[in-house]
Scaffold this active site. Structure first.
Site: not given
Length: 552
Positions: A142, A139, A145
């Site tokens: 973003h 994933k 993080h």
């Protein structure tokens, strides 16, 4: 260093008030430097002495202040003692100030300046485990993080500099129902060739596509549930594909972290604790903590009255575990493996309830060490986008930062050129965010981030580089030629006074784990440094008969 003067003042107070000097050391603080105004070097709040029972809590506080100030004797080091409003001010001899404060630099102990302070004796040292960054496999990395990575790195560095044994852990989101979706989706939309060429991008594309399909396809949802069930049952085909996803993703992330200058001691993940999660369920069952809800899920009742008004779900109705189940298992396993003295989780504030429940469940299971677990939360980053749209991966942010710096360079700023060479893009990217409380949401501004002037990370980096260049150009100058008595002008004294506060700033940062104290200290430091250098340069030029010019 500051501790020399703090202890000298504490000794005077101890002798006068007949207490151990140790009790006064935390109460003697450096005075913040004021613009265009001379200040004392240290101060003592009389209120602190009253609260601690050293002075009577009743009576006129100002009278107590003045009486104590009159009783304390000056000497060759502490040359002025005066009463303020509820505080006693201390001014130290200027030659001693320069000599003692700059002493470590002459002994080659530059990197230990301020770290041997007696203020840190009250801090508990030991093994600190910091979990941070923790992106999800397959994933996009973003903004949440991104902040976790920078803040966690700051906390780990701070703890290590203060003498703790620090374990830096990256706890990857590598398990859960999203892998059911990814596994089912890869069978339909995946391509092994694309996976080799651009693994993260391709996995992300597959994940986005299968999510769209799942919105209106019950078959996709069922296939995802079946794939995750196969994972939990360790069926070889599903596990083999999952391992491939994990390995290539970790490899890509390690490359990005290397680019940032950030390292981890341990790469862990939810998958490491899938079997242990079953043991957690058994322990909860044996303690009578695991209940079955009306929906058939396994829950732990966290309500004060035991009325199931506040429950935490730890088991799905189909028998699969949840994120918090694996987090409980992970915490227990870490204590067994590392015997940490404290554990710090760094995530965004949306997970505050999750960690509150985690710590409550651990305590109810008899793990008293959960009281030494801490969640450091932070607000969201808004507006972090590239020219082409929304950020997908962390590297997009780094590439964008570099591209904009190169653009600035093309417009001829020598400051931008210098900063680019030294730029570690991630800390520079979120420098302005560090200046406020971590829990505040934060609007990202590319232009402000990359300014080569003002209170920015680029200019701080530029200042450091210039100072390093000056030191290297004067490498042959002997330290023995330094005369501390020459640093008597107020501009020079202001820099020295500001340095007195460094250990206090680190101590404050260690208490609340907020980087804003250190950031603001450093920004004020270079402001005073340049102001002092400008003033001394101008005065020297005037003596030489050269009129200093402000602009050219």
């Amino acid at each position: 260093m500051a501790c020399f003067f703090r202890r000298r003042i504490a000794a005077k107070l101890g002798k006068t008030l007949r207490h151990s000097e140790e009790v006064f050391i935390p109460a003697v603080t450096a005075v913040p430097v004021m613009k265009k105004q001379q200040t004392a070097d240290f101060k003592l709040s009389i209120s602190t002495l009253r609260v601690n029972g050293i002075l009577p809590s009743s009576g006129d506080i100002q009278l107590q202040t003045e009486n104590l100030a009159c009783t304390l004797k000056q000497d060759s080091v502490v040359e002025e003692i005066s009463a303020g409003r509820g505080v006693i001010n201390f001014k130290v001899n200027r030659k001693f100030l320069a000599q003692k404060l700059l002493e470590p630099f002459g002994k080659g102990e530059d990197d230990k300046f301020g770290l041997n302070s007696e203020l840190f004796l009250s801090l508990k040292r030991g093994t600190t485990l910091v979990e941070y960054s923790s992106p999800n496999i397959a994933k996009k990395f973003h903004a949440g993080h991104l902040r976790s990575t920078v803040i966690g790195n700051f906390i780990a560095n701070l703890k290590q500099s203060l003498g703790n044994n620090v374990i830096r852990m990256n706890y990857l989101g590598d398990w859960g129902m999203q892998f059911g979706l990814l596994g089912a989706g890869f069978g339909q939309f995946g391509c092994l060739e694309k996976l080799k060429q651009n693994p993260l991008q391709h996995l992300f594309e597959v994940y986005v596509q299968v999510n769209k399909e799942a919105e209106h396809s019950e078959d996709i949802k069922q296939a995802a549930r079946e794939f995750f069930r196969q994972l939990e049952q360790h069926e070889s085909q599903a596990v083999s594909l999952w391992k491939q996803f994990r390995e290539i993703t970790v490899r890509e992330y390690q490359r990005v972290y290397q680019r940032l200058g950030i390292h981890f001691d341990v790469y862990s993940g939810e998958s490491f604790h899938q079997d242990q999660a079953q043991e957690v369920l058994q322990q909860l069952q044996s303690r009578g903590l695991l209940k079955t809800s009306e929906k058939g899920t396994g829950v732990v009742d966290l309500s004060l009255d035991g009325d199931m008004s506040n429950v935490c779900t730890v088991l799905r109705s189909d028998g699969t575990t949840l994120y918090i189940t694996r987090d409980i298992a992970a915490a227990i396993n870490r204590k067994e493996m590392y015997n940490f003295d404290e554990m710090i989780y760094v995530t965004d504030k949306s997970q505050e309830n999750h960690f509150s429940q985690l710590f409550q469940i651990l305590l109810s299971m008899g793990h008293s060490w959960a009281q030494r677990c801490r969640h450091v939360s932070f607000g969201l980053v808004q507006g972090m986008k590239t020219r082409t749209g929304e950020v997908v991966f962390l590297e997009d942010v780094l590439d964008e930062a570099r591209a904009r710096m190169l653009h600035n360079m093309s417009q001829s700023s020598s400051k931008a050129r210098c900063a680019l060479v030294k730029l570690t893009a991630l800390p520079m990217t979120l420098f302005q965010d560090f200046r406020g409380p971590l829990q505040s949401d934060y609007k990202f501004d590319w232009d402000q981030m990359l300014q080569a002037q003002g209170d920015t990370g680029v200019f701080l980096q530029y200042t450091h580089a210039r100072l390093c260049r000056s030191v290297s150009r004067n490498e042959g100058v002997e330290a023995a030629t330094f005369d501390p008595s020459l640093l008597h002008e107020q501009t020079s004294v202001s820099i020295l006074q500001h340095l007195l506060r460094y250990d206090e700033v680190l101590y404050q940062s260690a208490q609340d784990l907020q980087p804003k104290h250190l950031i603001n200290f450093l920004l004020k430091l270079w402001l005073r440094l340049f102001s002092g250098a400008r003033s001394v340069l101008a005065n020297g030029m005037r003596i030489l008969g050269i009129a200093p010019v402000a602009k050219m």
